[in-house]
Write an enzyme that holds these catalytic residues in place. Structure first.
Site, short mmCIF file in Angstrom:
data_model
loop_
_atom_site.label_atom_id
_atom_site.label_comp_id
_atom_site.label_asym_id
_atom_site.label_seq_id
_atom_site.Cartn_x
_atom_site.Cartn_y
_atom_site.Cartn_z
N TRP A 84 4.22 3.61 -0.97
CA TRP A 84 2.98 2.86 -1.09
C TRP A 84 2.42 3.11 -2.49
CZ3 TRP A 84 -2.35 4.86 0.27
CH2 TRP A 84 -3.29 3.83 0.25
N ASP A 123 1.42 10.74 6.22
CA ASP A 123 0.52 9.61 6.06
C ASP A 123 0.75 8.67 7.24
OD1 ASP A 123 -1.16 7.67 5.23
OD2 ASP A 123 -0.05 7.11 3.42
N ALA A 148 -0.74 5.64 8.78
CA ALA A 148 -1.68 4.54 8.62
C ALA A 148 -1.43 3.40 9.61
CB ALA A 148 -1.63 4.00 7.19
N LYS A 178 -6.01 -0.29 10.34
CA LYS A 178 -5.03 -1.27 10.82
C LYS A 178 -5.06 -1.35 12.35
CE LYS A 178 -4.13 -0.70 6.69
NZ LYS A 178 -3.33 -0.85 5.55
N1 PMP Z 1 -1.26 4.81 3.62
C1 PMP Z 1 -0.50 3.72 3.61
C2 PMP Z 1 0.98 3.89 3.64
C3 PMP Z 1 -1.08 2.46 3.56
O1 PMP Z 1 -0.30 1.37 3.54
C4 PMP Z 1 -2.49 2.34 3.52
C5 PMP Z 1 -3.18 1.02 3.42
N2 PMP Z 1 -2.51 0.00 2.85
C6 PMP Z 1 -3.24 3.51 3.53
C7 PMP Z 1 -2.60 4.73 3.59
C8 PMP Z 1 -4.75 3.53 3.43
O2 PMP Z 1 -5.41 2.76 4.32
P1 PMP Z 1 -6.98 2.56 4.31
O3 PMP Z 1 -7.23 1.12 4.09
O4 PMP Z 1 -7.41 3.05 5.64
O5 PMP Z 1 -7.56 3.42 3.22
#
Ligand code: PMP
Length: 397
Positions: A135, A216, A218, A251
């Protein structure tokens, strides 16, 4: 001599290379074609192409509106009951384990920020072992915490799977105290997740080598289901004394802009955990002082209420079902896309060159990142066949 020093100010700021995803969003918005398809931005869309407020969240918002009598400060840890109720969902059953602490954060990003800063405060020499691609926010956030990054290849583009040998080798070569940054499920951007067997092997290496896992997490609920998706998290908690889990509700409760997340940290002892919490509160105090309440309060109200909770899980299952359906449909459209059915979550990397990605944009109004990363669930049902046909036509050249 100090008097000779040149004054430096805002005019000395170096240029920033703008985030390519933001540029993509601007391009989509500027395209007047009514039939454009946006698989760039990372949000869940339903069959109609909308990102709705979930039913249970909508109801909780109404209840909050009717019942909330004060918006006075809650404190640095945010809504404590939110973190308590979320804990078994994210970590599985660890009732009363005082080695684990959790606090509310502004989204998964807030949790990552705290986690990386915490590690840097404990050991500035810790290196973060990070697979590529990952990411795009992982590297800058890690550098922001002044931690060194050690890269390895996460994704083997030839097999379209995790390059497991590279992962295992990178972890074996790491120093005790280094951080293993892993995606809990639904790897962003590749969709290539670890199998249960691979998780077992990784957990064994991480524990034996004395690494600190930073998971992580998410997209819980988007891969195999809410409870199955924490497989790696639970194994890691059983095997390791120190574990960090950065969670996002943005999400799986679809509350993206409300910024709802949580950081859970397991320390070696209950005393260490208390100490960790004091540091987390200090770091968050310096950054945002207190997390925003509204979204977390709604999530808390959903989790508090059996009926709302069941409805949230049911709707999350529907979302998961749509992700599977879209993946199966695209995979069936051409043997070269069959791998998409084996991957998890919203994202996959389509086997397209930068030139082909541009062709899709120009000729078919289909927008995705230059890497070929596509948010497959960004495609409305009515557009699925057209999307598949355009990708296959472009691959054929
Ligand atoms: N980690 C990953 C792998 C993500 O894809 C995302 C959001 N795209 C996040 C963390 C962070 O999400 P948030 O919008 O809750 O900050």
């Amino acid at each position: 001599m100090l008097t000779e020093a040149k004054r430096r100010g805002l005019a000395d700021l170096p240029p920033i290379v703008s985030d390519s995803l933001l540029a993509l969003i601007a391009m989509v918005n500027a395209d007047p074609r009514a039939d454009k398809i946006d698989v760039g931005v990372g949000v869940y869309r339903d069959g109609e192409g909308r990102t709705p407020v979930m039913r249970a969240v909508r109801e909780a918002e109404q209840m909050l509106h009717d019942q909330q009598v004060s918006k006075s400060y809650l404190g640095g840890a945010g809504d404590k009951r939110f973190a308590d109720l979320l804990r078994p969902v994210v970590l599985g059953a660890h009732p009363g384990d005082e080695r684990i602490v959790g606090l509310q954060t502004p989204g998964g990003c807030g949790a990552l920020f705290l986690a990386l800063k915490l590690i840097a405060a404990a050991n500035p020499d810790a290196r973060v072992i990070m697979g590529t691609p990952t990411w795009p926010n992982h590297p800058p956030m890690t550098r922001g915490a002044r931690l060194e990054i050690v890269e390895y290849r996460h994704y083997d583009a030839a097999t379209r799977r995790v390059d497991f040998a590279a992962l295992a080798e990178a972890l074996e070569a790491a120093r005790p105290g280094d951080v293993a940054l892993l995606h809990g499920c639904c790897h962003n951007p590749t969709g290539a997740d670890l199998s249960e067997e691979e998780w077992r092997t990784i957990v064994e290496i991480v524990a034996r080598r004395g690494l600190i896992p930073l998971i992580d997490f998410a997209y819980q609920g988007f891969a195999r289901g809410l409870d199955q998706d924490r497989f790696g998290v639970e194994l890691m908690l059983e095997a390791c004394d120190e574990v960090l889990v950065t969670q996002s509700c943005d999400k799986n409760f679809a509350v993206y802009r409300d910024r709802v997340g949580c950081l859970f940290v397991k320390a070696a002892t209950a005393n260490n955990a208390k100490f960790v919490m004091t540091h987390l509160l200090q770091i968050s105090r310096e950054a945002w002082s207190m997390p925003p309440d509204h979204g977390a309060a709604c999530v808390r109200m959903v989790l508090e209420d059996e009926g709302l909770s069941a409805d949230w899980r049911a709707e999350l299952d529907e979302m998961h079902g749509r992700i599977r359906m879209v993946r199966e449909r695209i995979a069936a459209s051409d043997p070269r896309l069959a791998f998409i059915a084996d991957q998890q979550g919203m994202f996959s990397m389509l086997p397209l060159s930068v030139e082909q990605v541009k062709q899709l944009r120009d000729k078919h109004a289909i927008y995705m990142a230059d890497s070929g990363r596509a948010n497959l669930v960004g495609i409305a049902d009515r557009d699925l066949d057209r999307f598949c046909a355009a990708v296959v036509e472009t691959m054929n050249g």
